[in-house]
Design an enzyme around this catalytic site. Structure first.
Site, PDB file in Angstrom:
ATOM      1  N   HIS A  90       0.869 -14.301   2.421  1.00  0.00           N
ATOM      2  CA  HIS A  90       0.903 -12.854   2.613  1.00  0.00           C
ATOM      3  C   HIS A  90      -0.100 -12.244   1.650  1.00  0.00           C
ATOM      4  O   HIS A  90      -0.157 -12.606   0.470  1.00  0.00           O
ATOM      5  CB  HIS A  90       2.314 -12.331   2.344  1.00  0.00           C
ATOM      6  CG  HIS A  90       2.349 -10.854   2.092  1.00  0.00           C
ATOM      7  ND1 HIS A  90       1.807  -9.952   2.968  1.00  0.00           N
ATOM      8  CD2 HIS A  90       2.829 -10.135   1.045  1.00  0.00           C
ATOM      9  CE1 HIS A  90       1.962  -8.729   2.472  1.00  0.00           C
ATOM     10  NE2 HIS A  90       2.573  -8.812   1.300  1.00  0.00           N
ATOM     11  N   CYS A 113       7.261  -7.210   3.632  1.00  0.00           N
ATOM     12  CA  CYS A 113       6.155  -8.181   3.510  1.00  0.00           C
ATOM     13  C   CYS A 113       6.523  -9.557   4.047  1.00  0.00           C
ATOM     14  O   CYS A 113       5.652 -10.321   4.454  1.00  0.00           O
ATOM     15  CB  CYS A 113       5.712  -8.295   2.059  1.00  0.00           C
ATOM     16  SG  CYS A 113       5.110  -6.739   1.429  1.00  0.00           S
ATOM     17  N   ASN A 115      -3.277  -4.631   1.648  1.00  0.00           N
ATOM     18  CA  ASN A 115      -1.997  -5.259   1.982  1.00  0.00           C
ATOM     19  C   ASN A 115      -1.450  -4.588   3.237  1.00  0.00           C
ATOM     20  O   ASN A 115      -1.097  -3.414   3.208  1.00  0.00           O
ATOM     21  CB  ASN A 115      -1.051  -5.083   0.787  1.00  0.00           C
ATOM     22  CG  ASN A 115       0.333  -5.666   1.015  1.00  0.00           C
ATOM     23  OD1 ASN A 115       0.707  -5.971   2.146  1.00  0.00           O
ATOM     24  ND2 ASN A 115       1.094  -5.804  -0.052  1.00  0.00           N
TER      25      ASN A 115
END
Ligand code: UT7
Length: 335
Positions: free
Chosen positions: A262, A114, A292
């Site tokens: 993020h 991530c 995501n």
């Protein structure tokens, strides 16, 4: 010393939309649970046999290069961030070099999940600041959907992740007051297994065992996440690393024009927004549409924000990420 600035942005997401209701048909989940806990309404999944992590990255990169107003042969270096490469090796950086038909420039693969795009930007920024390269292509791309456990067993993870790619061209900037002001990177390997995909990996079994006993239903072939533990660490680390970036530049949260976090969970973004007393217009979220997308989430969100005119010349932009590793980081940009 030179500075670096983002001169081109692009993103690509597959057309195939998968809603929460679609997922509820194949596992024990529901729209209410997913929206309440994560904010996600839908995500994109690549239809098998169409795109790959590399081809999505290439599509995003073509747009970014065109918008940067340069030719592909002006690219001096490629940095590709992903946790879902096409091959175990080589990484997708060289596949991009091949697919774009770029001369034999260096290609580096970043494995920071991530935080991958933040790490990749930091690398590109340093190459430009040192004077080694003039234009660096930075890509974040993920094809999660082919590797998720799409049964009730995997629901805690599989409803969250989506496919897509984003790219940026980072170019030399002579004016030091503009562009990437600083980047800040951290890791805490103590928690490596709390958000991980253990296999295939040489640490788990000998290669000969994998050949003999390969069991695709082995849970270690699917991502694992200790959700609540990750959440608790995320909110702390996001806050710390944003403050670190601001302080380094003599800035305070009031100076932020736009935060692009993020897209891990809408609740995490909202927590950060509240903590830094930012308005809805000062934080860009699109997890509702895409889920995501790990290393792709920041460049997709940043491109969308820029396309909508939400990132303007002179703005103070903050990018921040936290994820598997654990790794986390921030980038402070004067647009
Ligand atoms: O991008 C990398 C960084 N990632 C993150 O920052 C993610 C951080 N963590 C999170 O976002 C949240 O922890 C999740 C969204 C992953 C999970 O939310 P949670 O509130 O922590 O839920 P939980 O895992 O504690 O599960 C609560 C309940 C459990 O049932 P019981 O044991 O209470 O009966 C789960 O089995 O919800 C159940 N559950 C589900 N129910 C319906 C788990 N997944 C699902 C699902 N649908 N998809």
């Amino acid at each position: 010393m030179y500075n670096s600035k983002i001169t081109g942005l692009g993103y690509f997401v597959p057309e195939n939309v998968v809603t929460n209701d679609d997922l509820a048909k194949i596992m024990d989940t529901n729209d209410e649970w997913i929206q309440e806990r994560t904010g996600i309404k839908e995500r994109r999944h690549v239809v098998k046999g169409t795109d790959t992590t590399t081809t999505m990255g290439v599509k995003a990169a073509r747009i970014a290069i065109e918008r940067a107003g340069i030719d592909k042969d002006d690219i001096d270096f490629i940095v590709f961030a992903t946790l879902s490469p096409d091959y175990y090796f080589p990484g997708p950086g060289v596949l991009v070099q091949r697919d774009l038909g770029i001369k034999t420039v260096g290609a580096l693969d970043v494995r920071n999940q991530c935080s991958g795009f933040i790490y990749a930007l930091s690398v590109a920024d340093q190459y430009i600041k040192s004077g080694m390269y003039k234009n660096v292509l930075v890509i974040g791309s993920e094809l999660h959907s082919h590797g998720l456990d799409m049964t009730t067993r995997g629901r805690g993870v599989s409803v969250i992740f989506g496919d897509g790619a984003g790219a940026a061209v980072l170019s030399r900037e002579e004016d030091n007051s503009k562009g990437v002001l600083s980047t800040h990177l951290h890791s805490e390997g103590q928690h490596a297994e709390e958000l991980s995909l253990i296999a295939p990996g040489m640490g788990k079994r000998w290669v000969t065992d994998i050949i003999e006993d390969d069991d695709p239903n082995d849970e270690s072939y699917f991502p694992y996440m200790n959700g609540q533990f990750v959440f608790k660490n995320a909110v702390v680390r996001f806050s710390e690393v944003i403050m670190e970036g601001l302080k380094t530049n003599g800035l305070t949260p009031e100076d932020i024009d736009m935060l692009v976090p993020h897209q891990a969970n809408l609740r995490i973004s909202q927590f950060i927004q509240k903590k830094f007393k930012l308005s809805d217009d000062q934080v860009y979220n699109n997890i509702m549409k895409y889920g995501n997308t790990t290393a792709a989430s920041i460049p997709i969100a940043l491109t969308e924000a820029w396309e909508k005119g939400k990132v303007k010349e002179g703005d103070l932009l903050v990018l921040a990420a936290f994820g598997s590793g654990f790794t986390w980081g921030s980038v402070i940009i004067k647009w």
